[in-house]
Design an enzyme around this catalytic site. Structure first.
Site, short mmCIF file in Angstrom:
data_model
loop_
_atom_site.label_atom_id
_atom_site.label_comp_id
_atom_site.label_asym_id
_atom_site.label_seq_id
_atom_site.Cartn_x
_atom_site.Cartn_y
_atom_site.Cartn_z
N ASP A 300 11.95 4.11 2.79
CA ASP A 300 11.49 5.38 3.35
C ASP A 300 12.51 6.01 4.30
O ASP A 300 12.44 7.21 4.57
CB ASP A 300 10.16 5.19 4.07
CG ASP A 300 9.02 4.96 3.09
OD1 ASP A 300 9.20 5.22 1.90
OD2 ASP A 300 7.95 4.49 3.51
N TYR A 384 1.71 8.18 3.27
CA TYR A 384 1.66 7.40 4.50
C TYR A 384 2.16 8.19 5.70
O TYR A 384 3.04 9.06 5.57
CB TYR A 384 2.53 6.14 4.36
CG TYR A 384 1.75 4.85 4.25
CD1 TYR A 384 1.52 4.26 3.02
CD2 TYR A 384 1.25 4.22 5.39
CE1 TYR A 384 0.83 3.06 2.92
CE2 TYR A 384 0.54 3.03 5.29
CZ TYR A 384 0.34 2.45 4.06
OH TYR A 384 -0.36 1.28 3.96
#
Length: 642
Positions: A300, A384
């Protein structure tokens, strides 16, 4: 000072680590365009401050280093990328390097373009029609990084799909299982469509807004944080001064929040602790073997850029109290400056007891409340959310915490059918088992640059003359003197921790000054050592790494993990076996959150926390928080209060 005019050079007032402003980003892009080096269809991955050498920063204001920008440019036609260093003073490109086969992070513009392209693609729409999905306007398409599965020569993504029941609802409640579009992001074309069979789309909605969940609780009364005289911290440019701490704040598209030249005022001395600290990489490996999920291992930070995905924070929602916000400057794919308002939140908060003692014979009491400085930002990566928090304490300690929330990645299953690799969180809706691994890069500077990393184990002594009752234990210290000794693991059976030590400086007791890294919640990876994830994210295989300082080694999985084959980053650097004793070293800490989803994590998960502490060990001669005053107006907090 300008020798010809006798006036002060305005650049001498600008700290060397001050982030680029919008005008400097525009100037850097203009210089690059004028150079003639840019590819015809270039896209900018980043334009940010090219951080000056460490000695130049620490020597300032004795000398002002050149003001430079660092750029990563994506070549959409020829492939690969370019790195550039631009002198803003001279107006020239001082470094230009082609990186063939390298893929910079996926850009926000590519996310949007990929979704819009697939909503019009006939083969993709045909696969959706086989599932009874006919309205492309209700599709949610997330382009996932392709990992190393699609090679490096072509810029690829694997797109997954969800479908909303109506505009604006939680589309992650309705995954389109088994359908994957492999997309060439440079040409924005479909390479192939994988259809692994039709699984019914879950029917139950997963909305979580107040309108959807019903009336709110009626017994929650207001809680106000009031500082009538304002906060206790002072902000000067990007430097924060608070309770003897001095911290410089930075921000970039990849790492997000960065902290620099962290120091503590002690007895009239500004004593450094860390030169630079940041979350430099993270990876989320999934443990499900279903075709839609088996390949998932998202970096990420390195593949998307956690800073590029940061939120604009809202008072009363993300932060509470008297807030100072820092905006973040970056650029879009065309190189135009972009301002993210309120990207970084700075505030104080009460943190319960700082210290207390009651003399039970006299009933005299001394109590101090703890207050801490919070520096934070929050990023949304698809489904998320990650909140990154640094807490600076009045006792000289530093705490770091990640808060994980948002929506779990979902798949569709036959309702009630057991699966060994996922949890059914709603009828027919599964959330695969997964882990979140973060790596924190700590450029140590405990009372100077010459530091060592010491591993400390506690050991029980065997029964015998030196331990007649079996209660004795002691500590054993091991200096991690070279990179080959790096790659250490947490060991609860030994209460293991690590110290950042300056062997050249001692306290009044003759002890070398130090800070210790005290692990918090953590885990080990459950991927096989020979897996793609282990090869590409080798940093997760050990909790602690130590390397000799090298300004080019900033990211735990290497500079460009997007589509990498692996083998770069910390394991490779540890193999160099450079000396790490009594020198300029970097301590890298890997921490993992093990997520076996629960029904309670749906439809949006409560915050899960993971973190660590940095605590002074002999850095001070005694408790440095003795001079913290009792709360104003609370005489009973101090037996000697007036």
């Amino acid at each position: 000072m300008n020798a010809s005019t006798g006036t002060l050079d305005p650049r001498t007032a600008l700290h060397p680590l001050e982030p680029l402003d919008a005008a400097e980003i525009e100037r850097a892009v203009s210089i690059l365009r004028a150079s003639g080096d840019l590819p015809d269809r270039a896209r900018f991955s980043t334009v940010e401050l090219h951080e000056p050498p460490k000695d130049a920063v620490l020597g300032w204001p004795g000398g002002t280093p050149p003001r430079e920008a660092f750029a990563i440019v994506l070549d959409r036609d020829g492939g690969g990328a370019y790195e550039a260093v631009v002198s803003l003073d001279a107006g020239s490109v001082t470094e230009w390097r082609h990186l063939p086969g390298v893929q910079p992070r996926i850009l926000a513009e590519e996310f949007v373009e990929c979704e819009e392209m697939l909503k019009r693609h006939p083969d993709y729409l045909a696969a959706l029609a086989r599932r009874g999905i006919t309205d492309p306007d209700l599709l949610m398409i997330d382009p996932w990084s392709a990992g190393g599965f699609e090679g490096t020569g072509t810029r690829m993504a694997r797109a997954l799909t969800w479908v909303r029941a109506r505009p604006g609802d939680n589309g992650y409640a309705r995954p389109v299982e088994g359908l994957i579009a492999i997309v060439d992001l440079a040409r924005m074309e479909v390479v192939r469509i994988e259809d692994h069979g039709v699984t019914p789309v879950p029917a139950e909605p997963g909305d979580y807004t107040m309108d959807a969940v019903g009336p709110p609780r009626a017994d929650l009364r207001p809680l106000e944080i009031v500082q009538p005289d304002g906060p206790s911290f002072v902000v000067d440019g990007h430097e924060i001064q608070w309770q003897k701490w001095r911290i410089r704040v930075g921000f970039n598209a990849r790492e997000g929040l960065t902290l620099h030249t962290i120091a503590y005022e002690d007895g009239g001395r500004r004593r450094p602790v860390l030169y630079r600290a940041s979350f430099c990489e993270m990876v989320v490996p999934y443990g499900d073997v279903a075709p839609t999920h088996v390949w998932k291992n998202a970096f990420d930070i390195g593949e998307y850029g956690i800073g590029a995905l940061a939120n604009s924070l809202e008072l009363g929602c993300d932060c509470l109290g008297e807030i100072h916000y820092f905006d973040a400057l970056s650029c879009d794919a065309s190189g135009s400056p972009q301002t993210l308002a309120n990207a970084i939140c700075v505030h104080e908060e009460d943190a319960s007891l700082l210290w207390k003692h009651v003399d039970w014979r006299t009933n005299d009491a001394e109590v101090r409340r703890s207050r801490r400085l919070v520096i934070s930002f929050v990023a949304t990566v698809g489904n998320y959310e990650y909140g990154f928090y640094w807490y600076f304490q009045q006792d000289g300690s530093i705490e770091c915490e990640v808060k994980l929330t948002g929506i779990v990645s979902t798949g569709a299953i036959v309702p009630g059918a057991p699966t060994p690799h996922a949890t059914e969180v709603a009828p027919g809706l599964s959330a695969p088992y997964h882990q979140h691994f973060f790596n924190v890069r700590l450029d140590t500077m405990v009372d100077g640059l010459e530091n060592s990393i010491v591993e400390v184990d506690t050991e029980a002594l065997p029964l015998g003359p030196e331990n007649p009752l079996g209660n004795a234990f002691s500590t054993r210290e091991t200096v991690l003197a070279s990179e080959s000794q790096s790659g250490r693991m947490i060991d609860a059976s030994r209460a293991r921790y690590w110290k950042m030590v300056n062997p050249r400086v001692t306290n009044r007791l003759g002890q070398a000054v130090a800070f210790k890294l005290e692990p918090g919640a953590n885990t080990v990876p459950f991927v096989h050592p020979g897996s793609w994830v282990a090869r590409r994210a080798g940093f997760i295989m050990r909790h602690v790494w130590v390397t000799r300082y090298d300004p080019t080694q900033r990211f735990a999985a290497g500079d460009y993990p997007n589509q990498s084959a692996g083998g770069e980053g910390l394991p490779a650097w540890a193999g160099l076996d450079r000396s790490t004793e009594d020198t300029d070293v970097v301590l890298w800490y890997s921490m993992g959150h093990h997520h076996i989803p629960r029904p309670e994590d749906w439809p949006v998960m409560p915050v899960a926390k993971i973190g660590f502490m940095l605590k002074p060990v002999g850095f001070f001669d005694r408790n440095p928080a003795l001079d913290v005053p009792p709360p104003a107006g609370h005489a009973r907090c101090s037996a000697h209060a007036a």
